[in-house]
Design a protein around this motif. Sequence first.
Motif, short mmCIF file in Angstrom:
data_model
loop_
_atom_site.label_atom_id
_atom_site.label_comp_id
_atom_site.label_asym_id
_atom_site.label_seq_id
_atom_site.Cartn_x
_atom_site.Cartn_y
_atom_site.Cartn_z
N ALA A 215 24.09 57.16 26.82
CA ALA A 215 24.94 56.29 26.05
C ALA A 215 26.60 56.88 26.04
CB ALA A 215 24.73 56.40 24.60
N ILE A 216 26.61 58.20 26.18
CA ILE A 216 28.13 58.68 26.47
C ILE A 216 28.92 58.72 27.77
CG2 ILE A 216 29.28 60.99 26.31
CD1 ILE A 216 27.25 62.08 24.54
N LYS A 217 27.77 58.52 28.76
CA LYS A 217 28.23 58.25 30.24
C LYS A 217 28.55 56.93 30.36
CE LYS A 217 25.45 59.79 33.44
NZ LYS A 217 24.24 59.63 34.45
N TYR A 218 27.98 55.93 29.81
CA TYR A 218 28.31 54.50 30.16
C TYR A 218 29.03 53.86 28.95
CZ TYR A 218 24.77 55.13 33.81
OH TYR A 218 24.27 55.49 35.07
N SER A 219 29.84 54.81 28.45
CA SER A 219 30.93 54.39 27.22
C SER A 219 31.94 53.71 28.01
CB SER A 219 31.03 55.31 26.21
OG SER A 219 31.85 56.49 27.00
N LYS A 220 32.54 52.75 27.09
CA LYS A 220 33.92 52.08 27.65
C LYS A 220 34.91 52.96 27.48
CE LYS A 220 32.30 47.48 25.82
NZ LYS A 220 32.62 46.56 24.87
N ILE B 257 27.10 56.15 18.64
CA ILE B 257 25.74 55.82 18.97
C ILE B 257 25.10 55.92 17.49
CG2 ILE B 257 23.66 57.02 20.15
CD1 ILE B 257 25.75 58.31 21.96
N GLU B 258 24.03 55.07 17.21
CA GLU B 258 23.27 54.93 15.89
C GLU B 258 21.96 54.96 16.57
OE1 GLU B 258 24.38 51.73 13.13
OE2 GLU B 258 26.13 51.21 14.64
N ILE B 259 21.17 55.84 15.68
CA ILE B 259 20.01 56.26 15.93
C ILE B 259 18.98 55.87 14.49
CG2 ILE B 259 18.01 57.83 16.35
CD1 ILE B 259 19.97 59.54 17.49
N ASP B 260 18.20 54.80 14.67
CA ASP B 260 17.62 54.26 13.66
C ASP B 260 15.98 54.09 13.93
OD1 ASP B 260 17.32 51.80 11.36
OD2 ASP B 260 15.95 50.75 13.00
N CYS B 261 15.36 54.43 12.57
CA CYS B 261 13.73 54.70 12.82
C CYS B 261 13.06 53.75 11.74
CB CYS B 261 13.58 56.29 12.58
SG CYS B 261 11.77 56.55 12.75
N GLN B 262 12.01 52.93 12.31
CA GLN B 262 11.40 52.17 11.44
C GLN B 262 9.75 52.41 11.91
OE1 GLN B 262 12.62 48.20 10.88
NE2 GLN B 262 14.56 48.74 10.60
N ARG C 237 9.27 53.28 15.63
CA ARG C 237 10.16 52.88 16.41
C ARG C 237 11.33 53.47 16.23
NH1 ARG C 237 11.97 46.76 15.63
NH2 ARG C 237 13.24 47.67 13.95
N ILE C 238 12.02 54.19 17.36
CA ILE C 238 13.23 54.96 17.10
C ILE C 238 14.12 54.42 18.20
CG2 ILE C 238 14.46 57.03 17.50
CD1 ILE C 238 11.54 58.39 17.15
N SER C 239 15.34 53.66 17.51
CA SER C 239 16.07 53.00 18.36
C SER C 239 17.41 53.73 18.43
CB SER C 239 16.54 51.59 17.71
OG SER C 239 15.15 50.68 17.43
N PHE C 240 17.94 53.61 19.80
CA PHE C 240 19.04 54.29 20.37
C PHE C 240 20.27 53.16 20.43
CE2 PHE C 240 15.74 57.49 20.60
CZ PHE C 240 16.51 58.68 20.79
N MET C 241 21.17 52.94 19.72
CA MET C 241 22.15 51.62 19.86
C MET C 241 23.59 52.21 20.16
SD MET C 241 20.75 49.66 16.64
CE MET C 241 20.57 51.03 15.71
N ASP C 242 24.06 51.72 21.07
CA ASP C 242 25.63 52.20 21.58
C ASP C 242 26.52 51.19 21.59
OD1 ASP C 242 25.68 51.28 24.35
OD2 ASP C 242 23.88 52.57 24.59
#
Length: 464
Positions: free
Chosen positions: A355-360, A367-372, A393-398
């Motif tokens: 997520a850091i490497k492919y940032s603009k 980066i947001e990490i969500d868990c449900q 479900r652990i979601s890594f959002m960038d």
Amino acid sequence: MILRNALLGIFLAMGVSLAMLVFLSWLAYDRSVESNNRTQSVNHTYRVRLKNKDILATVNTIETGERGYLLTKDEKYLQPYGEGRSSMKGILRSMELLVRDNPRQQKRVDSIKKEISRRITLIEFNIERTRNGYGIDTVKLSDGKNHMENIRSLCKELDNEERELLTYRSILQKEADENTNFFLLLLSAVSLAFLLVFFRLLYIELRRRITFQKTLEEKLTDLERANAELEQFAYVASHDLQEPLRKIRAFGERLKIKQSELLTDDGKTNVLKINQSAIRMQQLIDDLLMFSRTANLRERIFEEVNLNSVFRDVKDELNDLIEQKKVTIISEVLPTVQGIEFQLFQLFNNLISNAIKYSKADTPPIIEIDCQKVNGSELPNLGDIQKDNIYHRISFMDNGIGFDPIYSEKIFIIFQRLHNRTEYEGTGIGLALCRRIVTNHNGFIVAEAKPNQEGSIFHVYLPT
């Protein structure tokens, strides 16, 4: 699915069989009840005929007592007469109860009662007349004889009808007994047939499972063999391949330092390319070693892993890069799962570093990490059993450059890259390693592209 269909077929056959057995059991029971009723009807007819004979015998006893007294004037002959009169009431009452289901016989019994009553009245008249010293009244004696003939005639009619009923009921009883025997035999035969069918089905299913077990054991043997070969490859990669690579890098550095003044600009460029290629090769070997290590069954020792601790360790590992890129990471409280800690560390490390490497370039990475907790039914192409499972479900959002949705599966294939190496460094193994790690944990990973390439989301599903 095949196993489910086989079990469904067995349960369906069992249900149909049980239904048929219940139906046949009911038929056998119904025929048995019918046979019992027919037997009771026959017995009832015999009892009516016997009671009819009792009536005639009792009337004859009463008449015999009367004759003896009239001829001898001896009171002892009145004893059977009195006993006969006393028992006659009970006999007639029993007969009335026996024929209450037959109106014609009821009429006959009523007529018999009337004739007996008249006959007894005449007998009492003759006895009293004799006691008073008068002679026998022949007219009354003749009337008594007529009444006696009527009684015999009525009893004969009653017995004839009962004889006809006995013949008819005996035929019905025989048929009922035959039907009962037939249905009992049929029930036994069908039960035996179903038992044989069930044994056959169980035998087929058992043989299928044994075959499946053998196939599975063969696959496991092949997998162990492949794993051993992979371990051998890892050994070769870590020793035989890295040794010449270290020498290439060492001689390249020596050439650059000691012979730098003798090299032309073109030569210096070539030496630099040699060193960069060696470094890239070293990174590729390290990534391959890590990828092969995740396939090692001996290292799959599951324990409780707190993902919050894993996340903190990854942040510490990437701290310099996070500060350099001014990265903001927001994470919810993460669960504790059963897993392999170093693999889950590698999973988090790869997803966050990607997520850091492919940032603009002009936008600070977020980066947001969500868990449900979710049901397995939200995952496509899962089996029926897995759909009933509950997953974290652990979601890594960038907010990075994102990717085209058509490549949502391709990016997990080893050595597959969507960008040129000059744009973004890497070996093309990172996401393939992520999928391998998640698979090792009986989970799933899904890539989702945000609209208008506003970033990407990687959903990791781990069993609860």
